[in-house]
Structure formats: structure tokens, C-alpha cells
Design a protein around this motif. Structure first.
Motif, mmCIF file in Angstrom:
data_model
loop_
_atom_site.group_PDB
_atom_site.id
_atom_site.type_symbol
_atom_site.label_atom_id
_atom_site.label_comp_id
_atom_site.label_asym_id
_atom_site.label_seq_id
_atom_site.Cartn_x
_atom_site.Cartn_y
_atom_site.Cartn_z
ATOM 1 N N SER A 291 -7.475 -1.936 -0.356
ATOM 2 C CA SER A 291 -8.844 -1.963 -1.105
ATOM 3 C C SER A 291 -7.910 -1.333 -2.535
ATOM 4 C CB SER A 291 -9.862 -1.851 -0.457
ATOM 5 O OG SER A 291 -11.046 -2.801 -1.792
ATOM 6 N N LEU A 292 -8.891 -0.231 -1.998
ATOM 7 C CA LEU A 292 -8.198 0.844 -3.711
ATOM 8 C C LEU A 292 -7.093 0.304 -4.190
ATOM 9 C CD1 LEU A 292 -9.458 2.567 -4.817
ATOM 10 C CD2 LEU A 292 -8.328 4.863 -3.720
ATOM 11 N N ILE A 293 -5.808 0.331 -3.585
ATOM 12 C CA ILE A 293 -5.161 -0.115 -4.641
ATOM 13 C C ILE A 293 -5.045 -1.120 -5.121
ATOM 14 C CG2 ILE A 293 -2.790 -1.265 -3.772
ATOM 15 C CD1 ILE A 293 -2.374 0.975 -1.508
ATOM 16 N N GLY A 294 -6.023 -2.367 -4.593
ATOM 17 C CA GLY A 294 -5.646 -3.947 -5.379
ATOM 18 C C GLY A 294 -6.995 -3.454 -5.949
ATOM 19 N N ARG A 295 -8.005 -2.793 -5.946
ATOM 20 C CA ARG A 295 -8.563 -2.501 -7.026
ATOM 21 C C ARG A 295 -7.375 -2.010 -9.303
ATOM 22 N NH1 ARG A 295 -12.289 0.494 -5.019
ATOM 23 N NH2 ARG A 295 -13.300 -1.118 -3.103
ATOM 24 N N THR A 296 -7.338 -1.114 -8.313
ATOM 25 C CA THR A 296 -6.802 -0.101 -9.323
ATOM 26 C C THR A 296 -5.446 -0.781 -10.159
ATOM 27 O OG1 THR A 296 -5.952 1.600 -7.631
ATOM 28 C CG2 THR A 296 -4.557 1.580 -9.698
ATOM 29 N N PHE A 297 -4.311 -2.204 -9.218
ATOM 30 C CA PHE A 297 -3.478 -3.109 -9.915
ATOM 31 C C PHE A 297 -4.598 -4.683 -10.194
ATOM 32 C CE2 PHE A 297 -1.012 0.488 -7.923
ATOM 33 C CZ PHE A 297 -0.853 0.554 -9.206
ATOM 34 N N ASN A 298 -5.606 -4.764 -10.230
ATOM 35 C CA ASN A 298 -6.112 -5.620 -9.917
ATOM 36 C C ASN A 298 -6.148 -6.740 -11.249
ATOM 37 O OD1 ASN A 298 -8.195 -5.022 -12.068
ATOM 38 N ND2 ASN A 298 -9.988 -5.110 -10.938
ATOM 39 N N ASP A 299 -4.938 -6.425 -12.941
ATOM 40 C CA ASP A 299 -4.705 -7.368 -13.333
ATOM 41 C C ASP A 299 -3.511 -7.813 -12.829
ATOM 42 O OD1 ASP A 299 -2.847 -5.255 -12.864
ATOM 43 O OD2 ASP A 299 -3.095 -4.829 -15.023
ATOM 44 N N THR A 300 -3.126 -8.081 -11.244
ATOM 45 C CA THR A 300 -1.887 -8.537 -11.129
ATOM 46 C C THR A 300 -2.606 -9.565 -9.876
ATOM 47 O OG1 THR A 300 -1.324 -7.030 -9.462
ATOM 48 C CG2 THR A 300 -0.441 -6.845 -11.732
ATOM 49 N N ALA A 301 -2.172 -10.384 -9.831
ATOM 50 C CA ALA A 301 -2.649 -11.682 -8.763
ATOM 51 C C ALA A 301 -2.760 -10.930 -7.111
ATOM 52 C CB ALA A 301 -0.976 -12.828 -8.558
ATOM 53 N N ALA A 302 -1.239 -9.803 -6.428
ATOM 54 C CA ALA A 302 -0.925 -9.273 -5.679
ATOM 55 C C ALA A 302 -2.111 -8.648 -5.851
ATOM 56 C CB ALA A 302 0.214 -8.175 -5.529
ATOM 57 N N GLY A 303 -2.455 -7.453 -6.663
ATOM 58 C CA GLY A 303 -3.857 -6.292 -6.044
ATOM 59 C C GLY A 303 -4.487 -7.865 -6.575
ATOM 60 N N GLN A 304 -5.353 -8.961 -7.010
ATOM 61 C CA GLN A 304 -6.190 -8.999 -6.622
ATOM 62 C C GLN A 304 -6.595 -10.028 -5.654
ATOM 63 O OE1 GLN A 304 -5.997 -12.545 -9.743
ATOM 64 N NE2 GLN A 304 -6.490 -10.884 -11.654
ATOM 65 N N TRP A 305 -5.208 -10.098 -5.049
ATOM 66 C CA TRP A 305 -5.312 -10.693 -3.201
ATOM 67 C C TRP A 305 -6.338 -9.233 -2.400
ATOM 68 C CZ3 TRP A 305 -2.738 -9.339 0.653
ATOM 69 C CH2 TRP A 305 -2.945 -10.050 2.095
ATOM 70 N N MET A 306 -4.780 -7.962 -2.716
ATOM 71 C CA MET A 306 -5.350 -7.519 -2.068
ATOM 72 C C MET A 306 -6.584 -6.766 -1.496
ATOM 73 S SD MET A 306 -2.052 -4.782 -2.122
ATOM 74 C CE MET A 306 -3.048 -3.675 -0.761
ATOM 75 N N GLU A 307 -7.618 -6.893 -3.044
ATOM 76 C CA GLU A 307 -8.957 -6.424 -3.590
ATOM 77 C C GLU A 307 -9.666 -7.294 -2.482
ATOM 78 O OE1 GLU A 307 -11.697 -5.347 -7.035
ATOM 79 O OE2 GLU A 307 -9.994 -6.241 -7.250
ATOM 80 N N VAL A 308 -9.323 -8.137 -2.521
ATOM 81 C CA VAL A 308 -10.618 -9.670 -2.365
ATOM 82 C C VAL A 308 -10.352 -9.586 -0.781
ATOM 83 C CG1 VAL A 308 -11.034 -11.896 -1.896
ATOM 84 C CG2 VAL A 308 -10.462 -10.989 -3.696
ATOM 85 N N GLN A 309 -8.733 -9.643 -0.225
ATOM 86 C CA GLN A 309 -8.490 -9.769 1.373
ATOM 87 C C GLN A 309 -9.064 -8.377 2.328
ATOM 88 O OE1 GLN A 309 -7.869 -12.255 3.038
ATOM 89 N NE2 GLN A 309 -7.731 -13.469 0.925
ATOM 90 N N PHE A 310 -8.914 -7.395 1.688
ATOM 91 C CA PHE A 310 -8.673 -6.123 2.163
ATOM 92 C C PHE A 310 -10.371 -5.072 2.608
ATOM 93 C CE2 PHE A 310 -4.810 -5.968 2.591
ATOM 94 C CZ PHE A 310 -4.043 -6.170 3.557
ATOM 95 N N ALA A 311 -11.548 -6.184 0.955
ATOM 96 C CA ALA A 311 -12.966 -5.927 0.895
ATOM 97 C C ALA A 311 -13.134 -6.276 1.816
ATOM 98 C CB ALA A 311 -13.165 -5.951 -0.665
ATOM 99 N N ASP A 312 -12.840 -7.474 2.940
ATOM 100 C CA ASP A 312 -13.872 -7.727 4.444
ATOM 101 C C ASP A 312 -13.453 -7.443 5.115
ATOM 102 O OD1 ASP A 312 -15.317 -9.478 5.756
ATOM 103 O OD2 ASP A 312 -14.476 -11.209 4.964
ATOM 104 N N ILE A 313 -13.968 -6.302 5.977
ATOM 105 C CA ILE A 313 -13.439 -5.956 6.966
ATOM 106 C C ILE A 313 -13.512 -7.250 8.672
ATOM 107 C CG2 ILE A 313 -14.504 -3.343 6.638
ATOM 108 C CD1 ILE A 313 -16.428 -4.296 8.527
ATOM 109 N N PHE A 314 -14.170 -8.442 7.918
ATOM 110 C CA PHE A 314 -13.780 -9.539 9.354
ATOM 111 C C PHE A 314 -12.924 -10.544 8.475
ATOM 112 C CE2 PHE A 314 -18.375 -7.914 9.800
ATOM 113 C CZ PHE A 314 -18.509 -7.039 10.431
ATOM 114 N N GLY A 315 -12.283 -10.183 7.859
ATOM 115 C CA GLY A 315 -11.633 -10.955 7.226
ATOM 116 C C GLY A 315 -10.189 -11.077 8.424
ATOM 117 N N LEU A 316 -8.929 -12.002 7.894
ATOM 118 C CA LEU A 316 -7.893 -12.165 9.125
ATOM 119 C C LEU A 316 -6.817 -11.127 8.347
ATOM 120 C CD1 LEU A 316 -6.323 -13.302 11.103
ATOM 121 C CD2 LEU A 316 -5.164 -15.092 9.006
ATOM 122 N N ALA A 317 -6.170 -10.834 6.842
ATOM 123 C CA ALA A 317 -5.709 -10.063 6.936
ATOM 124 C C ALA A 317 -6.211 -8.459 7.231
ATOM 125 C CB ALA A 317 -5.383 -9.861 5.627
ATOM 126 N N TYR A 318 -7.303 -7.777 6.504
ATOM 127 C CA TYR A 318 -7.934 -6.718 6.929
ATOM 128 C C TYR A 318 -7.608 -6.825 9.310
ATOM 129 C CZ TYR A 318 -10.886 -3.074 7.893
ATOM 130 O OH TYR A 318 -11.437 -0.934 8.073
#
Length: 447
Positions: A291-318
């Protein structure tokens, strides 16, 4: 019920055990009282947002470990976790630092030195975490007006000293419980903190089921039954062992061994889950990173995906990544905490051997092979328990706060500490010729 009452009566008849239980309960009560004492200079009426932010997610787990002290901005807000972190660091450094390896072999004196190193490291971690906690309160929704003295040094310095002192005092309470009370004191403090948040979580789930027309009391009953089944599975995971048969040569009066004459067969118990809850703790520490890496690179699509997916501890990717990390860390931690080569050497020196296996190196390799085989199902089972809260949230629509008690660190700590405490009480009862807690509680006849 009558047998249970008799057993409790027998416990109370043993003076030493009764005194230890009273001391343990008294020190736990002191810890719970301290968790309600808010830091000087903070307006308690403006902490509502902090409480709501710590109801679920990573902060919810942290708040559960401190028994609500984190959300209360209490003098025990750091809880006992800095001491746990210091213990883990010292244990891991013992693999690579020769000085610590030497201390581990020196018996009681070495253990005391290692404990002292752990205490000083705990203070160092507290000095780092305390200011981070105080400055982080604003990001967690606590308004500036809640800080009566402002956020200047007049408030920060005394507050840091109080938080560090609170953690050291909690550490002292835990050590006193271990020495003079019943059970492992540090683990009991964590367990009591977790249990303290359970009634509120259960009440919120009950209100949600009965008022929002989402299943009612019948569905709540199903949830409780599932919860008890999960507890039962956790008990089996904690207590399951693979018994390795060991044969000892019979000693002679001169201290040697009789050839071709075997003594009684015994067993080496290898635990299915030798690493306990440590793989989950390690994995949770690393799960902050995506989530921290995604927040750092949130200007990219991959960064936004990581920030959203790994911020939810009940999410599938997490939870997929979480489970994989737990399996990896289970193998890692088992390898460094179960010294199969040392077990083989000790067995050889004591005149023992595993039937069909040569003593020494071959025995060490055999034990290592067995540990690797039983660690795989143990690690998978541990990973399933860790991700079970996410499963019940998605499939059963359980409230996030109550779901945390369906698995993971919280449940395994409660089960492990309860088993350890019951075993200690059992040993006192059996030593005084009473049946244990799992039996009748009657006075045993001594031949």
C-alpha cells in the motif's frame, strides 16, 4: 457442573496456586485500569474520530492488542508491542551475531543478559514510536483543539516520557506475572487486551443483525457456532504434534551402557505449528509495504491499483499475498527456532537413537526432513486461519470488528495463552495429587 465446581475448589485449596492466581488477576486489573487513563493534555471528549478509525483494519488489530488503549490515547497506548518487537529483533540477531549466540549457550546468566538487552532495545523502540504516535493522532482524525497544551515541546516531551514509562511499566507487569503469577505474563497482557475489545465487537454485530434485518438472532447463532468450530480448529493446530519414537540404551551401575539391552521407548514431540503466531506477525509487518509503494507511485495505473487493493485488509489481493507470506515465514521461523542438529547431538550424548536411523548427522537430517514435511500442512492451516476473517466478512457479511476474532493473530494468541495457563494450573493440581482441569477434580489416591 458439580465436577467443575469441585476442581475450582481444589484449585483454591492450594495456597501457592491461590496466591499466584490472585496476584495475576490483580496485576491484570492494574493494566486494564491504566488503559483507561488518558494522556495529560488531551481532551477526551474529542477522541470520537480516533475510536472510529481504529474499529477495523490494521489499526483495529493494533487497538485490539492494546486493549483499546491506542484508541483512548492512554498512557498504555503503545501497549506491550515494543517489547514484542524487541524480542523478535534480538531472537533474529541471535542467528548472525556471535555474542548473542554465546549468551544463548550460557544458561541462566546468558538469559538474564539477553533479557536486559531486550529491555533496553524496548526503550529505544518506544522513544521512536511515541512521537510518531503523538504526531499521527492528527492524521487519525483528532482535531488540534483536542490538544489542550498544543503540539509544542511542552506537550510532546512529557507525553513521550509518559508513553515510554507506560510501556516499561507494562513490561514489568508482564515479567512479574511470569515470575510470581500464573502463565506467561506478556502473553496474558496481550490476551486480556484482545478480550477487552470482544464484548463491544460482539454487541455491534448483534445490534447489526437484529436491527438491520440481516439474518436476526438465528444467523447470529450460526455465527457463534462457526466461531466455536474455528476455536476448536485452532486448539488442534496449537496442540498437534508428530511423535518421533526414541530408544535409549539401558545404563549400567558404572554409568556405561549395556550392549544389545534397550531401555524404555520415548518420543520426541515435533509440533505441527512450531512457529506459533510469529509468521502472521511478520507477514502483517510486511503487508504495510504494498500500500505504501502504491501511494508513492499513485500517478501510475499500477500504483493506483496497489494502493486500492492492499489498503483493504479484507480484499482478495491482500489476503492472497498475506497467505503466501505466512507460508514462507512459517518455514523460515521454524528453521531458526527448531535446532534439529542440536536435538540430534543431545540425543546422541544421552545414549538415545531413533530406531533405524544412525545417531548424529543422519538423525539431524531425518528430523529436519520430518519438520519440513509437517510444516507444510501446518503453514497452510495457519494461512487459512489468518485469512478466515476476510472470508467471513465477504461470505457472511460479518462486521469487521467481530470478524477479527474468527482467526488470525488474535484468536491464536487467545487459544495459545489459554492452553499454556491451563497446563500450568494442571501441573499444580497433579503435583498436589488432584486430577487436572480436564478430569474429575477429585482427590487422587496415593499408593
Amino acid at each position: 457442573m458439580k465436577k467443575f465446581i469441585e476442581t475450582i475448589s481444589n484449585i483454591w485449596k492450594i495456597d501457592e496456586l491461590r496466591q499466584r492466581i490472585i496476584l495475576t488477576l490483580g496485576l491484570l486489573l492494574v493494566y486494564r485500569f491504566g488503559a483507561q487513563v488518558v494522556l495529560p493534555g488531551i481532551d477526551t471528549a474529542q477522541l470520537a474520530e480516533l475510536s472510529s478509525q481504529t474499529e477495523s483494519g490494521i489499526l483495529g488489530i493494533l487497538n485490539a492488542f492494546t486493549g483499546g488503549a491506542f484508541a483512548n490515547a492512554s498512557v498504555f497506548a503503545l501497549g506491550i508491542m515494543p517489547y514484542i518487537s524487541a524480542s523478535i529483533v534480538v531472537q533474529l540477531m541471535g542467528i548472525a551475531i556471535p555474542y548473542l549466540q554465546k549468551l544463548q549457550k550460557e544458561g541462566e546468566s546468558g538469559r538474564k543478559t539477553i533479557n536486559q538487552i531486550t529491555r533496553w532495545l524496548t526503550i529505544g523502540i518506544c522513544i521512536v514510536q511515541a512521537p510518531a504516535y503523538l504526531y499521527g493522532l492528527g492524521a487519525l482524525g483528532v482535531p488540534d483543539s483536542a490538544f489542550v497544551l498544543g503540539k509544542g515541546l511542552d506537550f510532546i516531551v512529557p507525553a513521550v516520557i509518559i508513553l515510554v514509562t507506560g510501556c516499561v511499566f507494562a513490561m514489568w507487569l508482564g515479567e512479574k506475572i511470569t515470575d510470581k503469577g500464573i502463565g506467561n505474563g506478556i502473553s496474558l497482557l496481550i490476551m486480556v487486551g484482545i478480550i477487552a475489545t470482544m464484548p463491544q465487537a460482539f454487541a455491534q454485530e448483534f445490534v447489526s443483525r437484529t436491527t438491520n434485518n440481516t439474518g436476526g438472532i438465528m444467523f447470529m447463532l450460526i455465527e457463534v457456532i462457526v466461531w466455536f468450530l474455528v476455536i476448536l480448529a485452532s486448539v488442534y493446530l496449537t496442540m498437534a504434534v508428530r511423535q518421533i519414537p526414541v530408544q535409549y540404551a539401558r545404563r549400567t551401575a558404572s554409568g556405561g551402557y549395556e550392549k544389545n539391552v534397550m531401555g524404555a521407548r520415548q518420543y520426541i514431540p515435533l509440533k505441527l505449528n512450531a512457529s506459533g503466531v510469529m509468521p502472521i506477525i511478520f507477514a502483517q509487518a510486511i503487508m504495510f509495504a504494498p500500500s505504501l509503494i502504491g501511494r508513492t507511485f499513485n500517478d501510475t495505473a499500477a500504483g493506483q491499483w496497489m494502493e486500492v487493493q492492499f489498503a483493504d485488509i479484507f480484499g482478495l489481493a491482500y489476503n492472497i499475498l498475506f497467505a503466501v507470506l505466512i507460508i514462507i515465514f512459517t518455514y523460515f521461523y521454524t528453521a531458526i527456532t527448531v535446532p534439529t542438529n542440536k536435538m540430534a547431538d543431545d540425543l546422541k550424548r544421552s545414549g538415545g537413537f531413533i530406531p533405524g536411523i544412525r545417531p548424529g548427522k543422519e538423525t539431524g537430517n531425518y528430523l529436519d526432513k520430518i519438520m519440513s514435511l509437517i510444516t507444510l500442512p501446518g503453514s497452510i492451516f495457519l494461512a487459512l486461519l489468518a485469512v478466515l476473517p476476510a472470508v467471513v466478512v465477504k461470505l457472511m457479511d460479518v462486521q469487521a470488528g467481530w470478524a477479527l476474532f474468527y482467526g488470525g493473530t488474535s484468536l491464536l494468541i487467545m487459544v495459545g495463552v489459554a492452553i499454556d495457563t491451563v497446563q500450568q494450573v494442571n501441573s499444580y493440581l497433579l503435583n498436589r495429587h488432584y486430577d487436572g482441569l480436564m478430569k474429575t477434580g477429585k482427590n487422587r489416591k496415593v499408593a
